[in-house]
Enzyme design. Structure first.
Site, short mmCIF file in Angstrom:
data_model
loop_
_atom_site.label_atom_id
_atom_site.label_comp_id
_atom_site.label_asym_id
_atom_site.label_seq_id
_atom_site.Cartn_x
_atom_site.Cartn_y
_atom_site.Cartn_z
N GLY A 1 19.29 131.99 59.55
CA GLY A 1 18.62 131.71 58.28
C GLY A 1 17.22 131.20 58.52
N GLY A 2 16.60 130.72 57.44
CA GLY A 2 15.24 130.24 57.56
C GLY A 2 15.10 129.05 58.48
N GLY B 1 25.52 133.48 62.49
CA GLY B 1 24.61 133.67 61.37
C GLY B 1 23.21 133.18 61.71
N ASP C 1 18.49 126.46 46.09
CA ASP C 1 18.67 127.69 46.87
C ASP C 1 20.10 128.22 46.70
OD1 ASP C 1 17.82 129.74 48.50
OD2 ASP C 1 18.19 128.67 50.38
N LYS D 1 24.09 124.40 63.44
CA LYS D 1 22.84 124.99 62.98
C LYS D 1 21.68 124.37 63.75
CE LYS D 1 21.47 124.42 58.63
NZ LYS D 1 21.34 124.66 57.17
N VAL E 1 22.81 129.86 63.67
CA VAL E 1 24.04 129.12 63.46
C VAL E 1 25.05 129.60 64.50
CG1 VAL E 1 25.84 128.46 61.84
CG2 VAL E 1 23.53 128.95 61.00
#
Length: 879
Positions: free
Chosen positions: A551-552, A549, A666, A570, A556
């Site tokens: 993200g911002g 994955g 979030d 992460k 990950v």
């Protein structure tokens, strides 16, 4: 008359292909030529017949079947299987597996009852004609009193290409172990540039593991069987585009080959290439499986552009056609990420005669691959046709979607439903000439295997270092001093940045990061510091194949620590807008938080300018991927309600049970993760805020969050409250109901925003108009209405009008009770209906048949429970 009879004799002779040239004696041919000059024309045509008949048939130059471990040749099913003893391989142990199989010899074919086992790296050298070949490896799970069949860890190379890795075959062997008829087949397409091919089997660890093989099959194939002049590239394939004219530089692995809508086709029925075609029943998905169309095999026509060796007539004589123009035919296939794939669609129009009578579109992995495909524009009715696509699956879910369906263009057609006859998916090797995806088990075994090599390498380096003195040593010292000074300057800058941003020091387990670093790696506790080298080992130096994955904050990765514990790693992206503040926030909060429905922090690492967080690994990924955008299994309405309840419990704990209270800021479906039992846990606290005092209702802060989930009042006032999370959770509830993104600009204007669209129908009591079609028949309208009311309350314009998370949690549990009650009532109705049918049919008295079933289904509905249930319903507003 004589001329006519001879001419009539010549043409039938031409139609029997090689029989004329091979069986007719030379003197007979001479006599025929003397009797009629027109026969010279026949002979001329005969000289051209190879090109003519190549359209229909394919005769391989090489067709070798090697029976590994056998001491003698044998003919099985009309094929000659050659013994490998003393011919193609020198080494290995030949083992007969029939001695302890009992009746198995009556079930499995004889060629699989012998096996050759290798304890060291061993190669087969097989002489063949240069050119394109199919290479098929057959593995049969066998029993042995000598070899431990759980130690099947090995790799396979064909010439310079790595075909199998240490874990590729193991899972399939384990799945098939104990089955009498299961044979694992691996099929590859390679170009032999020499007059032989080498197939090398290498055990992962010669002391503990071994390799084996039952049958090797090598069959030559047409040079351009899988090369089309103009394939459609669905995504960026600069390397493949540049070398497409030299496709033979690539090795291909057959992933799937399907006869869509038709029966399976055995290798003997496949035009000389001996390919197996499976049915598509296992892979088709969606609300509609379409309808099956069928034509006579004799009606299928081929051409020079599409010869019969492309696919047998049985493939084109069947087709699956969508029977609803509003839905696509959808197939999903597990694949390996990080590779490019050749996707070949076999098409044949079985119904229409003219162009623009059927125009449909093709979609691959939710990308438009072909708009308005009209088969009749290329070939007539009942004629074979195929279209090639090339697509890359770089990251994300390891699945490939193939869809054919309605043409969204404005061209009016008589029939817009998609049609498909056959489907092939083949994987290209990567730049390392490998077809293997690195797995966690393989990485772990490779690290174990390399320990002795590392020790030897360390000794060698020490010897070289002892010999290198003088200027080299001096230069190294100078470089070390400069590096240390640079690191000290960077730490000073980092410290000044912390002070200027007024970031509070991390408390709890991480009050002093430098002191936690000094702990031994073997003594770290949950939430403690990890050495950077341990993180590198866990992720194989952040190997791209382990990305699960992004993200911002950054990428990950999936990793292994402490000999087999799976973690999610992460890693901060230096160019990301999220950085040190978010990193410290997560570590600080996670040092205080421990809850069943919050993802646990395993540890962190802040060495060598890195900011890395290690979490517990959530096997089923995020809720978003189970709702839309992937082919993951559908979640039932009960599962979705339970996931919402779990998430609400986690948020309720944040708001009320974590000391001063924490606002997540979030909340979204991609931050709700599911473990192996589909228990939901809230994750990603990089944007979270704590209330400084218990009586403080809000935090004044810059607006941050995810588009589509932002609380409008927080956006206007920059005052963050618990009710901001409640608003975002309301959006999540609508996603769960509708199975779509919060904002989708591809939809009509009134449907772009899920809140506006769904609440419009909710106010009319018609929320089921927006419901995920997969929930039809599984979702009770009563519980759906309750969830709609909860979402509407959460999405109130003003924060003061929204419920607290405790109220949301209670009402969600009430919705679940309503759904379960409706399900039991529905079951009772079914049983009563069956009883009535039995009585009407004159069967025995239904009382004795159904009373027990009614008691089982209605046992929970005693007077007290019914009273309590309706009491809750009546008093729900008072709460």
């Amino acid at each position: 008359m004589q001329v006519a009879s001879v001419f009539e004799l010549g043409l039938p002779l031409l139609m029997i292909k090689p029989l004329f040239a091979t069986t007719l004696q030379p003197f007979a041919l001479l006599l025929l030529l003397l009797r009629c000059p027109l026969c010279w024309i026949s002979c001329l045509l005969l000289s051209l017949q190879p090109s003519i008949f190549a359209q229909a048939q394919w005769t391989p130059k090489d067709a070798l079947f090697i029976n590994c471990g056998s001491f003698e040749n044998m003919t099985i099913h009309g094929r000659l299987f050659i013994s490998d003893e003393g011919t193609y391989v020198s080494g290995g142990v030949a083992v007969s597996t029939s001695y302890n199989h009992g009746q198995r010899t009556n079930v499995i074919s004889e060629e699989y009852l012998t096996v050759r086992i290798f304890t060291t790296s061993t190669s087969y050298h097989v002489p063949i004609n240069a050119g394109m070949h199919w290479i098929r490896l057959y593995f049969y799970p066998f029993d042995s009193e000598i070899f431990n069949t759980h130690s099947l860890l090995f790799s396979v190379k064909v010439d310079e290409y790595l075909m199998l890795g240490n874990s590729d075959i193991i899972a399939e062997i384990d799945d098939d172990r104990g089955s009498d008829t299961s044979v694992v087949v691996k099929e590859y397409c390679v170009n032999a540039t020499k007059n032989f091919v080498s197939i090398t089997f290498t055990p992962s660890n010669p002391n503990d593991t071994f390799a084996f093989i039952n049958v090797i099959e090598i069959v030559s194939m047409p040079e351009k069987a899988y090369h089309s002049d103009k394939p459609i590239f669905v995504s960026d394939h600069s390397n493949i585009k540049r070398e497409w004219g030299m496709t033979t530089n690539y090795a291909l692995q057959t992933m799937y080959r399907l006869n869509v809508g038709g029966p399976s086709i055995e290798p003997a029925g496949d035009s000389g290439q001996l390919r197996r075609w499976d049915t598509d029943n296992e892979f088709i998905r969606g609300p509609s499986f379409g309808k099956i169309a069928q034509d006579k095999i004799a009606n299928i026509n081929y051409s020079c552009q599409v010869p019969e060796y492309i696919a047998p007539p049985c493939v084109y004589s069947y087709a699956r056609i969508a029977n609803n123009s509003n839905s696509n035919l959808t197939w999903t296939f597990p694949v390996d990420v990080g590779y490019s794939y050749l996707i070949r669609l076999h098409l044949c129009e079985l119904m229409f005669q003219k162009v623009q009578q059927r125009m449909f579109s093709v979609y691959l992995n939710n990308q438009t691959a072909y708009l308005g495909l009209d088969i009749m524009a290329f070939v007539p009715k009942d004629s074979a046709y195929y279209q090639d696509f090339v697509i890359r699956v770089p990251k994300g879910p390891s699945v490939l979607w193939v869809q054919v369906g309605r043409n969204p263009s404005s061209v009016a057609t008589k029939f817009e439903d998609g049609i498909l006859s056959g489907l092939e998916i083949l994987k290209f090797n990567n730049c390392a000439k490998s077809l293997v995806t690195t797995s966690l088990a393989e990485l772990h075994s490779l690290r174990f295997m390399s320990e002795s090599y590392k020790r030897r390498k360390g000794v060698l380096r020490a010897m070289i270092g002892a010999l290198v003195v003088g200027p080299v040593a001096l230069g190294t010292m100078v470089a070390g001093i400069c590096f240390c000074r640079r690191m000290m300057q960077k730490k000073a800058v980092k410290s000044s940045c912390l002070k200027s941003q007024h970031v509070r020091p991390i408390v709890g387990l991480v009050d002093n990061i430098s002191s936690s670093r000094r702990r031994s790696p073997s003594t770290y506790s949950l939430g403690g510091s990890f050495p950077f080298q341990k993180v590198l080992d866990a992720t194989n130096n952040f190997h791209g194949s382990l990305v699960i994955g992004t993200g911002g904050f950054g990428m990950v990765y999936r990793g292994l620590i402490d000999g087999g514990i799976e973690v999610a790693v992460k890693r901060a992206n230096p160019s990301s807008e999220q950085g040190l503040t978010e990193f410290e926030t997560e570590v600080e909060l996670f040092s205080k938080l421990r809850h069943r429905h919050l993802v646990s922090l395993i540890g962190y690492c802040d060495e060598q300018q890195e900011m890395i967080l290690l979490y517990e690994f959530m096997a089923n990924g995020c809720l978003k991927n189970h709702l839309y955008g992937s082919d993951l299994p559908n979640l039932s309405w009960k599962q979705r309600l339970q996931i919402c309840i779990d998430s609400a419990k986690g948020l309720h704990y944040l708001h009320t049970g974590a000391g001063l209270g924490i606002i997540h800021r979030d909340v979204k479906t991609s931050n709700i993760l599911l473990d192996e039992k589909f228990v939901a846990k809230v994750s990603d606290f990089g944007l979270s805020k704590m209330r400084l005092t218990p009586d403080r209702t809000h935090v004044s802060t810059a607006v941050k969050g995810s588009f589509g989930y932002l609380d409008p009042e927080y956006y206007r006032t920059q005052q963050l409250t618990d009710k901001s999370d409640v608003y975002s959770f309301g959006v999540v509830l609508l996603e769960v109901v509708c199975a779509r993104a919060p904002v989708n600009t591809c939809l009509p204007r009134e449907q772009v925003n899920i809140c506006d669209w769904a609440l419009h129908w909710q106010k009319q009591g018609l929320l089921h108009h927006t419901m995920d079609p997969r929930l039809v028949g599984d979702c009770s309208l009563e519980s759906l209405q309750v969830v709609g009311e909860i979402a509407g309350a959460c999405l109130a314009e003003k924060a003061i009008s929204r419920p607290s998370m405790s109220d949301v949690l209670w009402r969600l549990e009430f919705a679940l009770h309503q759904h379960e009650a409706a399900s039991k009532i529905s079951s009772c109705a079914v049983i009563i209906h069956r009883a009535e049918q039995s009585a009407t049919a004159g069967a025995a008295s239904p009382d004795n048949i159904t009373n027990q079933e009614l008691d089982d289904q209605t046992g929970d509905f005693d007077d007290d429970s019914v009273s309590r249930l309706f009491s809750q319903m009546l008093n729900s507003e008072k709460r």
